[in-house]
Design an enzyme around this catalytic site. Structure first.
Site, PDB file in Angstrom:
ATOM      1  CG  PHE A 127      -1.893   1.250   0.947  1.00 13.02           C
ATOM      2  CD1 PHE A 127      -2.829   1.164   0.192  1.00 13.02           C
ATOM      3  CD2 PHE A 127      -1.562   2.453   1.484  1.00 13.02           C
ATOM      4  CE1 PHE A 127      -3.677   2.434   0.066  1.00 13.02           C
ATOM      5  CE2 PHE A 127      -2.169   3.578   1.452  1.00 13.02           C
ATOM      6  CZ  PHE A 127      -3.473   3.652   0.646  1.00 13.02           C
ATOM      7  CG  ASP A 180       5.455   4.226   1.963  1.00 15.31           C
ATOM      8  OD1 ASP A 180       5.552   5.047   2.890  1.00 15.31           O
ATOM      9  OD2 ASP A 180       4.587   3.881   1.021  1.00 15.31           O
ATOM     10  CE  LYS A 202      -1.267   7.241   6.494  1.00 10.16           C
ATOM     11  NZ  LYS A 202      -1.003   6.063   5.462  1.00 10.16           N
TER      12      LYS A 202
HETATM   13  C1  PLP Z   1      -1.002   6.074   4.318  1.00 12.66           C
HETATM   14  C2  PLP Z   1      -0.015   5.588   3.436  1.00 12.66           C
HETATM   15  C3  PLP Z   1       0.372   6.205   2.395  1.00 12.66           C
HETATM   16  C4  PLP Z   1      -0.378   7.223   1.631  1.00 12.66           C
HETATM   17  O1  PLP Z   1      -0.383   8.415   2.253  1.00 12.66           O
HETATM   18  P1  PLP Z   1      -1.781   9.606   1.884  1.00 12.66           P
HETATM   19  O2  PLP Z   1      -1.285  10.640   2.919  1.00 12.66           O
HETATM   20  O3  PLP Z   1      -3.045   8.849   2.281  1.00 12.66           O
HETATM   21  O4  PLP Z   1      -1.638   9.788   0.563  1.00 12.66           O
HETATM   22  C5  PLP Z   1       1.484   5.536   1.601  1.00 12.66           C
HETATM   23  N1  PLP Z   1       2.169   4.701   2.021  1.00 12.66           N
HETATM   24  C6  PLP Z   1       1.869   4.085   3.375  1.00 12.66           C
HETATM   25  C7  PLP Z   1       2.765   3.014   3.741  1.00 12.66           C
HETATM   26  C8  PLP Z   1       0.884   4.581   3.823  1.00 12.66           C
HETATM   27  O5  PLP Z   1       0.370   3.881   5.031  1.00 12.66           O
END
Ligand code: PLP
Length: 405
Positions: free
Chosen positions: A143, A228, A257
């Site tokens: 994700f 990520d 986040k």
């Molecule tokens: C939430 C998330 C994203 C995307 O972030 P947004 O601010 O919703 O675009 C990307 N990678 C990971 C691992 C995430 O948990």
């Protein structure tokens, strides 16, 4: 004055809004620390933390003060001019994470897209990959966000279906499988993009030693390792960055986040000099990226995370929470896993959808979210105390042993 009934908010949302979410039946109007309150005044322990965006707890007073102060002074200049917060944000985040260069963006998905653009450029201009041939390796069940570029390499049907055509240039391998990574690398591979722990997939932790091997393979083949850490980073797993559990360093790290403590969308690409060094004026940008309000909020969010010992607390309370979850004797439970305060309970398929246990938890005063049908994630703000963990464990045990017959 009493507020309108919950059903009223929900029916209006459903009438006017795109229905791209399926929220629990609770309407929240206030938050403080680990708690949120609904419009009826009921209090809940937040075990989602907005998918780890509010690691510092709801409405942290120091982040709030920084935001209010900056909002009254200067909010947006665009990058056409300098502002007096950006340099300080760069310096502080680079020092904290041991990075050389920073690219400020807004959402997590934008940070991922920016990293993809940057490593491709690096591939063509530094590694010498023929133009248009760059390959990026990603993992199944990843994700990384919701933009077109990103959903094109998702393996989740609902995420991709009827959104194509998608951009080429991505190869998908199983997560946690070193041999698969080795086989997938070609001379045109510019990067391996991966989550240290797969959050949305249900808190999937790779085998011990996996990332040491990943680091070695990437170094040996001149492939940029992009971690990520948008969900795993900033204390969630009990370290500042999840890579520290593995004793490795990524070439590119993505944060989002909790970078703003939940106040404001702030994300960042962190890299060595090489990757972000390839971006020249006019080649990439964002109107809001690096704005003074975002920078002031992020600086405060990083400061409280460190100064208030939240990272260490996540390690301590995470262990307590995990141990407690493991001791729950319920035949509904198939697996319990977690690192720091990134935890999940996977239910036996016969137990039914995880969603109904989340509804039961809501009745018990805990807000948690199901992921992938049979898994419930527990990820409270990192300011949670031992007493609050113990309280949560009692409620969770009650919900998991509930008889729905
Ligand atoms: C939430 C998330 C994203 C995307 O972030 P947004 O601010 O919703 O675009 C990307 N990678 C990971 C691992 C995430 O948990």
């Amino acid at each position: 004055m009493s507020s309108p009934p919950v059903a009223d908010f929900i029916s209006r949302e459903e009438r006017f809004g795109a229905r791209n979410y399926e929220p629990l039946g609770v309407v929240l109007s206030r938050g403080e620390g680990v708690f949120v309150w609904d419009t009826q005044g009921n209090r809940y322990l937040d075990c989602l933390s907005a998918y780890s965006a509010v690691n510092q707890g709801h409405c942290h007073p120091k982040i709030l003060a920084a935001m209010v102060e900056q909002a009254g002074r200067l909010t947006l200049t665009s990058r056409a001019f300098h502002n007096d917060q950006l340099a300080l944000f760069y310096e502080e985040i680079a020092e904290l994470t041991g990075s050389h260069k920073v690219l400020p963006m807004n959402s997590g998905a934008e940070a991922v897209e920016s990293a993809i653009k940057s490593v491709r450029k690096w591939g063509y201009e530094v590694k010498g990959v023929p133009d248009g041939q760059a390959e990026i390796i990603v993992c199944a069940n990843n994700f990384h966000g919701r933009t077109l570029g990103i959903v094109g390499f998702s393996t989740d049907a609902a995420t991709r279906e009827h959104f194509g055509p998608f951009a080429p240039g991505f190869k998908i391998i199983p997560f946690g499988d070193l041999a698969a990574l080795k086989d997938a690398i070609t001379p045109n591979t510019v990067a391996f993009l991966v989550e240290p722990i797969q959050g949305e997939a249900g808190v999937i932790i790779p085998p011990a030693g996996y990332f040491t091997g990943v680091r070695e393979l990437c170094t040996a083949h001149d492939v940029m390792l992009i971690l990520d850490e948008i969900q795993t980073g900033l204390g969630r797993t009990g370290k500042l960055l999840a890579e520290q559990h593995e004793g490795i360093e990524a070439d590119v790290t993505l944060l989002g986040k909790a970078l703003s403590g939940g106040f404001y969308p702030v994300s960042a690409v962190l890299s060595n000099n090489e990757v972000l060094g390839t971006l020249k004026p006019g080649q990439h940008g964002s109107t809001f990226g690096g704005n003074p309000l975002a920078c002031a909020v992020a600086r405060a969010a990083l400061r409280v995370l460190v100064e208030e010992g939240m990272i260490e607390n996540a390690a301590v309370q995470g262990e307590r929470f995990l141990k407690g979850l493991r001791s729950i004797r319920a035949n509904t439970v198939r697996d319990v896993r977690g690192r720091g305060l990134m935890l999940a309970v996977e239910l036996n398929p016969e137990a039914g959808r995880a969603r109904r246990y989340c509804d039961a938890l809501q009745t018990e005063g805990i807000l948690a979210k199901d992921t992938h049908e049979h898994t419930i994630r527990f990820a409270p703000p990192l300011v949670i105390t031992s007493d609050q963990v113990d309280w949560a464990l009692e409620r969770i045990a009650a919900a998991l042993t509930q008889d729905f017959a």
